[in-house]
Design an enzyme around this catalytic site. Structure first.
Site, PDB file in Angstrom:
ATOM      1  N   PRO A  91       0.829  -1.204   0.000  1.00  0.00           N
ATOM      2  CA  PRO A  91       0.000   0.000   0.000  1.00  0.00           C
ATOM      3  C   PRO A  91       0.863   1.253   0.000  1.00  0.00           C
ATOM      4  O   PRO A  91       1.782   1.393   0.804  1.00  0.00           O
ATOM      5  CB  PRO A  91      -0.796  -0.133   1.300  1.00  0.00           C
ATOM      6  CG  PRO A  91      -0.833  -1.598   1.565  1.00  0.00           C
ATOM      7  CD  PRO A  91       0.482  -2.118   1.097  1.00  0.00           C
ATOM      8  N   GLU A  92       0.578   2.156  -0.938  1.00  0.00           N
ATOM      9  CA  GLU A  92       1.307   3.396  -1.056  1.00  0.00           C
ATOM     10  C   GLU A  92       0.370   4.552  -0.699  1.00  0.00           C
ATOM     11  O   GLU A  92      -0.725   4.327  -0.197  1.00  0.00           O
ATOM     12  CB  GLU A  92       1.886   3.513  -2.470  1.00  0.00           C
ATOM     13  CG  GLU A  92       2.845   2.359  -2.788  1.00  0.00           C
ATOM     14  CD  GLU A  92       3.377   2.373  -4.211  1.00  0.00           C
ATOM     15  OE1 GLU A  92       3.059   3.315  -4.962  1.00  0.00           O
ATOM     16  OE2 GLU A  92       4.106   1.438  -4.583  1.00  0.00           O
TER      17      GLU A  92
ATOM     18  N   ARG B 121      22.127  15.381  -5.269  1.00  0.00           N
ATOM     19  CA  ARG B 121      22.078  13.922  -5.261  1.00  0.00           C
ATOM     20  C   ARG B 121      22.517  13.333  -6.590  1.00  0.00           C
ATOM     21  O   ARG B 121      22.052  13.748  -7.650  1.00  0.00           O
ATOM     22  CB  ARG B 121      20.649  13.436  -4.933  1.00  0.00           C
ATOM     23  CG  ARG B 121      20.253  13.672  -3.485  1.00  0.00           C
ATOM     24  CD  ARG B 121      18.796  13.345  -3.249  1.00  0.00           C
ATOM     25  NE  ARG B 121      18.493  13.301  -1.829  1.00  0.00           N
ATOM     26  CZ  ARG B 121      18.214  14.367  -1.091  1.00  0.00           C
ATOM     27  NH1 ARG B 121      18.209  15.562  -1.644  1.00  0.00           N
ATOM     28  NH2 ARG B 121      17.945  14.228   0.200  1.00  0.00           N
TER      29      ARG B 121
ATOM     30  N   HIS C 153      -5.298 -14.192   9.229  1.00  0.00           N
ATOM     31  CA  HIS C 153      -4.381 -13.055   9.248  1.00  0.00           C
ATOM     32  C   HIS C 153      -5.023 -11.774   9.779  1.00  0.00           C
ATOM     33  O   HIS C 153      -4.484 -10.684   9.574  1.00  0.00           O
ATOM     34  CB  HIS C 153      -3.830 -12.817   7.843  1.00  0.00           C
ATOM     35  CG  HIS C 153      -3.086 -13.994   7.283  1.00  0.00           C
ATOM     36  ND1 HIS C 153      -1.937 -14.493   7.863  1.00  0.00           N
ATOM     37  CD2 HIS C 153      -3.351 -14.794   6.210  1.00  0.00           C
ATOM     38  CE1 HIS C 153      -1.504 -15.533   7.166  1.00  0.00           C
ATOM     39  NE2 HIS C 153      -2.353 -15.730   6.170  1.00  0.00           N
TER      40      HIS C 153
ATOM     41  N   ARG D 261       1.542 -10.681   5.838  1.00  0.00           N
ATOM     42  CA  ARG D 261       3.006 -10.749   5.974  1.00  0.00           C
ATOM     43  C   ARG D 261       3.514 -10.163   7.287  1.00  0.00           C
ATOM     44  O   ARG D 261       4.693 -10.290   7.613  1.00  0.00           O
ATOM     45  CB  ARG D 261       3.670 -10.031   4.799  1.00  0.00           C
ATOM     46  CG  ARG D 261       3.320 -10.659   3.450  1.00  0.00           C
ATOM     47  CD  ARG D 261       4.148 -10.048   2.357  1.00  0.00           C
ATOM     48  NE  ARG D 261       3.720 -10.517   1.039  1.00  0.00           N
ATOM     49  CZ  ARG D 261       4.321 -10.196  -0.092  1.00  0.00           C
ATOM     50  NH1 ARG D 261       5.366  -9.384  -0.078  1.00  0.00           N
ATOM     51  NH2 ARG D 261       3.873 -10.653  -1.239  1.00  0.00           N
TER      52      ARG D 261
END
Length: 270
Positions: free
Chosen positions: A2-3, A151, A91, A110
């Site tokens: 999930p973002e 960078r 889960h 997970r």
């Protein structure tokens, strides 16, 4: 995993049902998440009323007044409302029960997610060093160009760095770079101010479209209602290696950067 769009979609789904509700009970079936669920979570939160729910990067911050609950969905987590009497699955690790009978349930196959609490969210170690939110005025071309100039790393790695800008994960980084016409392996310091203008705008555009589509459901993610996200149906390059570019028909290429797959069009992204 999930973002930002998935976490924001989750927040938007939870807030109307939970704001103003009093937490009556917390059930922790498995405390072994990325960090152990604190033993005193219930002591700190039960009996408190939820005042608000905000997102910081990929973290959800539940405002219970003096105490803030921090939730991260990790790689496979989702928060959804459980039906009355719905039994917990294998889960389903944490339940929050509210005074109107609502049950919020964390599913995390997970177990890379997190459920923590803090009395000072501003200075919590997980939050204190995060970069600006990409959908705010603070993140603009001038800011991005200044960050890039110092960078040497590839630009995709830079925009995925949460200390530079929060919440731009793998899917949305690839898509944003396509819309900006920039290859993912380009050194950040080589980007001109106009390129940064295009990229900052593309990040905002892609994330806004993804939120409107309910995020992306590739594996485990679902909305709080149990529905899937549909942004994956709109992607231009992500997970389309070998397929023709939707703009120019050139086959999409796949490379690996930092153990993550990156996708780009060699013609549209020069």
């Amino acid at each position: 995993m999930p973002e930002l769009p998935e976490v924001e979609t989750t927040r938007l789904g939870l807030l109307p049902r939970l704001q103003g509700r009093t937490l009556t009970r917390i059930v922790v079936r498995n405390p072994r998440l990325r960090w152990p669920v604190p033993d005193d979570l219930g002591v700190k939160l039960v009996g408190q009323t939820l005042r608000g729910l905000v997102r910081r990067g990929k973290y959800l911050l539940f405002d219970f007044g003096a105490t803030t609950q921090i939730v991260h969905l990790g790689m496979s987590g989702s928060l959804r409302f459980a039906g009355p009497g719905e039994p917990a699955a294998l889960h389903d690790h944490v339940d929050w029960l509210f005074d109107d009978g609502t049950t919020l349930r964390l599913r995390d196959p997970r177990r890379f997610g997190a459920v923590l609490w803090t009395d000072d969210a501003t200075h919590h170690p997980l939050l204190a060093h995060l970069g600006p939110e990409p959908l705010t005025a603070e993140f603009d071309a001038a800011y991005l160009h200044a960050q890039c100039q110092r960078r040497n790393a590839a630009i995709k790695q830079v925009i995925m760095d949460a200390q530079v800008v929060v919440g731009v994960g793998n899917i949305y980084a690839s898509e944003s770079l396509f819309h900006a016409g920039i290859r993912p392996a380009t050194a950040a310091r080589r980007l001109s101010r106009p390129a940064c203008t295009r990229l900052a705008a593309a990040i905002k555009q892609v994330l806004t479209a993804a939120i409107a589509a309910g995020g992306s459901s590739l594996r485990d993610y679902v909305h709080s209602s149990g529905e899937l996200g549909y942004f994956q149906l709109q992607t231009r390059v992500y997970d389309r290696a070998g397929l023709p570019c939707k703009t120019c028909a050139t086959p999409i290429r796949r490379i690996v950067q930092g153990q993550r797959a990156s996708f780009y069009c060699p013609t549209c992204q020069r």
